[in-house]
Design an enzyme around this catalytic site. Structure first.
Site, PDB file in Angstrom:
ATOM      1  N   TRP A  15     -10.122   3.588  36.998  1.00 45.50           N
ATOM      2  CA  TRP A  15      -8.679   3.399  37.148  1.00 45.50           C
ATOM      3  C   TRP A  15      -8.270   3.544  38.617  1.00 45.50           C
ATOM      4  O   TRP A  15      -7.103   3.733  38.917  1.00 45.50           O
ATOM      5  CB  TRP A  15      -7.924   4.432  36.308  1.00 45.50           C
ATOM      6  N   CYS A  39      -8.536   0.739  29.093  1.00 50.76           N
ATOM      7  CA  CYS A  39      -8.353   0.950  27.654  1.00 50.76           C
ATOM      8  C   CYS A  39      -8.478  -0.320  26.829  1.00 50.76           C
ATOM      9  O   CYS A  39      -9.089  -0.307  25.757  1.00 50.76           O
ATOM     10  CB  CYS A  39      -7.028   1.651  27.388  1.00 50.76           C
ATOM     11  N   HIS A  74      -1.095   2.062  25.845  1.00 49.31           N
ATOM     12  CA  HIS A  74      -2.489   2.460  25.658  1.00 49.31           C
ATOM     13  C   HIS A  74      -3.022   1.697  24.454  1.00 49.31           C
ATOM     14  O   HIS A  74      -2.335   1.554  23.438  1.00 49.31           O
ATOM     15  CB  HIS A  74      -2.612   3.971  25.442  1.00 49.31           C
ATOM     16  N   ASP A  83     -10.482   5.843  19.045  1.00 48.31           N
ATOM     17  CA  ASP A  83     -10.206   5.550  20.448  1.00 48.31           C
ATOM     18  C   ASP A  83     -11.473   5.769  21.264  1.00 48.31           C
ATOM     19  O   ASP A  83     -12.023   6.869  21.285  1.00 48.31           O
ATOM     20  CB  ASP A  83      -9.080   6.459  20.949  1.00 48.31           C
ATOM     21  N   ASN A 109       3.874  10.554  18.494  1.00 53.70           N
ATOM     22  CA  ASN A 109       5.070  11.203  17.933  1.00 53.70           C
ATOM     23  C   ASN A 109       5.338  12.588  18.482  1.00 53.70           C
ATOM     24  O   ASN A 109       6.058  13.370  17.851  1.00 53.70           O
ATOM     25  CB  ASN A 109       4.951  11.284  16.402  1.00 53.70           C
ATOM     26  N   ASP A 123       7.127  15.398  20.856  1.00 54.87           N
ATOM     27  CA  ASP A 123       8.387  15.561  21.584  1.00 54.87           C
ATOM     28  C   ASP A 123       8.079  15.843  23.048  1.00 54.87           C
ATOM     29  O   ASP A 123       7.067  16.481  23.373  1.00 54.87           O
ATOM     30  CB  ASP A 123       9.185  16.729  21.011  1.00 54.87           C
ATOM     31  N   TYR A 176      -8.924   4.228  -6.453  1.00 52.72           N
ATOM     32  CA  TYR A 176      -9.622   5.452  -6.847  1.00 52.72           C
ATOM     33  C   TYR A 176     -10.289   6.139  -5.664  1.00 52.72           C
ATOM     34  O   TYR A 176     -10.610   7.324  -5.707  1.00 52.72           O
ATOM     35  CB  TYR A 176     -10.651   5.155  -7.946  1.00 52.72           C
TER      36      TYR A 176
END
Length: 783
Positions: free
Chosen positions: A334, A370, A429, A452, A492, A494, A615
């Site tokens: 990177w 990525c 990403h 990932d 997700n 915060d 099942y």
């Protein structure tokens, strides 16, 4: 090698694996004195040793006209030639006529042949036999003589890995049987024409994936023989999304075409306001790609005995696609300086990367970011038969301290503390979803799993991530393996802002609840459109279900104190079911019981959703959602009837008719979280079987089979199968259509063949209704 029983009878001839019989020791060369007499004598005693002398000795072998009875002697030797009762030779040696060996194997491995087409492997380059496990295939054997089932035996053996062991399923013994059964390795002769036999072979749906060496073992009363291994007849075994008993089974054909058979796709990048897309060539069927993928698997830390479990395989591939730890496929970069390699943005597919890695003996390819890691992962998983797709998460968080929050630190003057701000939010990403059941997790956790391969954080000491159940991520159940907490934080968490106090401690000053996990994207099935799958990873942003998931997850992180603990946990919730449960064809009814154990009133809203479930624990889709406000008086026990109408599920059920009810809520007064899951099955009716007449060996009797259609709709293409050991062999009765709520009555006549306690079994099958069966005990008397 053959048993020693062949020696002694033919002491001068030994047959090995594909070896020609050796000439007898001490035989004189042609032209030496006495060689003609010796050769003719040996040819009569052991023809296989003297094939080359046949023509030169022909005259000496012919009976003389003046010799009575056909007996003769070899000229000038005095040795009698016995011709009475001696079978003339027809070109095959006497040893070949007596022993059963394999002359050749035809695996019917052409790309256009039935094996490759039926196993959906005809797109793979080359003419190797590439199979999917849990499915039958066929092969031809050319034997040295016709196979005699009374005296001969035959089996196939498959070996994979450096140390094949039967106990580890890496050495597979495939016996010859009269009838094939499911869920076992076995072979059956389906055609025989002279020396040639055609076998139909069953494989296990849990078979190890990889490259197998094939040998054929034949035996007769004179010994056992093993065919010579031919590398060109090696068999490649893959996962099978078309097989219901394989844990990677995928129900929808259009999804199998997209996630297994499609060799191109789309990868998304940019920002959530400016989403870019590029085409990526996965190339999983290209020349050399399957060997390269198996090479990667062989280099991983998964032993051959563990390569039947897609969880193990996916976790290994996640580690092997990046280069840290194990010199995997791609070296990440990177820095912006890509000297000595290819800029990540220059790649447009996986083929060159995989070929280069394989051809150079496992030297990491430079360079990847990525989307390159994800594209190569999709290629490898699809090549091995695991449904997979590349997924892009915009505003993707990188949690570095397992807090399950994205933390930003400031000093007393609100200046960023860069040394503490290790968490980050990426513009985008790219990772992967792969599809499989998760028998290692509770029911409902199967289906799409996040994996990932970009090296961000270690998992169990290695740079890898997943497979993590999307169902677990969505509900904040971050304690389920593997790496569910890390992926949850990506989509997700915060964003929490902290300020340093004068005493050096930190206080929470602000939080953003909608900062990460936007526009989660993948290519749509059957088109180049973008599909937004955010709802698979999280509840609607800001909804109470989403907040419950975040707080549930946060309490398992290193900063659990960020979320206020409930002041009390005095409300209980459970689901109960009356009797044996709801029946197919009617409204399904369950009971939700809420208990307020406090002396204060309590209020909550119960969010319910019910989904159809295979099942294996894989959820097919939600069929109903509800929000139910509940008020509880002090110490009240409230019983709520929950109903799923028939019309909600009538077109959605799968074979086992299983459903999963998920309930969640929060108590307003105390902030206590309520959550539970309950799986249940819709009971199908039985077939009622009633014997008619006396049950006596050799005397005809009957059984009446009665069935009532529980559905208010017509059953199409109904088939009833009846069988009973000692009563009758399997018989299939094509019934046709049975109207809604109609009664079907059949009379089956049969003649018992064995006395004693017998069972007559019947089953009914059609597209709209499965798992309908019945049984009756019949005591058969001697004639």
């Amino acid at each position: 090698m053959p048993l020693d029983s062949t020696e002694g009878r033919f002491p001068l001839a030994r047959v090995g694996q594909g070896e020609e019989p050796e000439a007898p020791q001490g035989a004189e060369s042609e032209g030496q004195e006495g060689s003609g007499i010796c050769s003719r004598w040996l040819q009569r005693i052991c023809p296989c040793c003297c094939k080359g002398q046949a023509e030169s000795c022909a005259a000496a072998e012919r009976p003389r006209a003046d010799t009575p009875g056909g007996d003769t002697t070899v000229a000038d030797t005095g040795i009698p030639l016995i011709t009475d009762g001696v079978k003339p030779q027809t070109g095959a040696s006497e040893l070949e006529e007596l022993t059963l060996t394999v002359r050749s194997v035809d695996l019917l491995k052409s790309k256009t042949g039935p094996n490759r087409r039926e196993h959906h492997t005809d797109q793979y380059h080359g003419d190797d036999l590439i199979l999917r496990r849990g499915q039958t295939f066929q092969l031809l054997l050319d034997l040295s003589r016709p196979f005699n089932p009374d005296t001969d035996k035959l089996r196939l053996e498959l070996k994979t890995g450096p140390r094949p062991l039967v106990s580890k399923a890496s050495h597979v013994i495939i016996p010859l049987v009269e009838e094939l059964e499911d869920d076992c390795w076995e072979a059956k002769i389906v055609e025989q024409d002279g020396n040639r036999v055609k076998l139909s072979v069953n494989s296990l749906p849990t078979a190890l994936v990889g490259r197998y060496q094939l040998t054929v073992v034949t035996s007769d009363p004179k010994g056992e023989f093993i065919s010579k291994h031919d590398p060109s007849d090696d068999i490649y075994m893959l996962f099978n999304p078309w097989c219901e008993d394989d844990t990677v089974f995928m129900d929808e054909e259009d999804e199998r075409k997209e996630y297994v058979l499609s060799d191109t796709g789309r990868v998304y990048y940019g920002t959530e306001k400016q989403i870019g897309a590029r085409t990526w060539n996965f190339g999983q069927f290209d020349e050399g790609i399957l060997p390269a993928c198996l090479y990667i698997l062989e280099k991983s830390d998964v032993l051959p005995s563990g390569r039947g479990d897609p969880v193990n395989v996916v976790r290994a591939i996640s580690a092997m696609i990046n280069s840290p730890d194990d010199r995997g496929v791609l070296e990440g970069n990177w820095s912006g300086n890509y000297l000595g390699g290819m800029a990540p943005t220059a790649w447009s597919g996986s083929v060159d990367i995989l070929k280069k890695y394989y051809s150079e003996g496992g030297v990491p390819v430079k360079y990847g970011q990525c989307w390159v890691f994800s594209g190569v992962t999709t290629s490898v998983l699809r090549c091995l038969g695991i449904p997979a797709r590349s997924v892009t998460n915009f505003q993707s968080a990188h949690d570095t301290d397992v807090s399950l929050t994205t933390d930003v630190y400031f000093d007393e003057n609100m200046q960023p503390l860069h040394e503490l701000n290790s968490d980050s939010v990426w513009n985008f990403h790219v990772w992967n979803d792969c599809w499989m059941a998760r028998p290692d997790l509770p029911p409902g956790m199967g289906g799409w799993q996040a994996v990932d391969s970009t090296p961000q954080e270690t998992s169990q000491g290695t740079f890898r991530c997943g497979p993590a159940s999307l169902a677990a991520i969505r509900r904040g159940l971050v304690y389920h393996k593997y790496d569910t907490a890390f992926v949850f934080a990506e989509v997700n968490s915060d964003k929490i802002y902290w300020q340093r106090n004068l005493d050096g401690t930190f206080s929470q000053i602000h939080s953003e609840k909608k900062a990460v996990g936007h526009c989660i994207s993948t290519k749509a099935v059957g088109s180049n459109e973008r599909a937004d799958i955010t709802h698979l990873y999280k509840h609607a942003e800001g909804s109470e279900e989403e907040r419950i998931a975040v707080e549930t997850a946060g309490r398992h992180g290193t900063k659990a104190f960020v979320y206020t603990s409930p002041m009390a946990e005095d409300v209980c919730m459970e689901v109960t079911m009356e009797g044996e449960g709801p029946r197919m064809g009617g409204d399904a009814q369950l009971t939700i019981v809420l208990r307020n154990q406090s002396s204060q009133p309590r209020s909550t809203t119960i969010h319910s959703q019910v989904a159809v479930m295979y099942y294996t624990g894989v959820l097919k889709g939600t069929v109903k959602r509800d929000d139910l406000p509940v008020q509880l008086t002090p110490n009240e026990v409230k019983t709520i009837t929950w109903v799923l109408p028939y019309q909600n599920y009538q077109d959605q059920l799968v074979d086992q008719a299983a459903l999963m009810l998920t309930l969640s809520g929060r108590v307003s007064e105390t902030q206590q979280v309520l959550a539970t899951q309950h799986s249940f099955r819709l009971r199908t009716p039985d077939l009622n079987i009633t014997p008619v007449g006396d049950a006596v060996v050799g005397k005809e009797m009957a059984a009446e089979i009665c069935f009532v259609n529980p559905l208010p709709r017509t059953l199409k293409g109904v088939v009833v199968r009846v069988e009973g050991l000692g009563l009758q062999s399997v018989r299939e009765i094509v019934v046709g259509d049975v109207g809604g709520h109609c009664t079907l009555t059949l009379t089956e006549r049969f003649v018992p063949t064995l006395p004693g306690h017998r069972k007559l079994v019947a089953s009914l099958d059609c597209r709209q209704l499965t798992q309908v069966h019945g049984v009756v005990d019949i005591i058969v008397q001697e004639k």
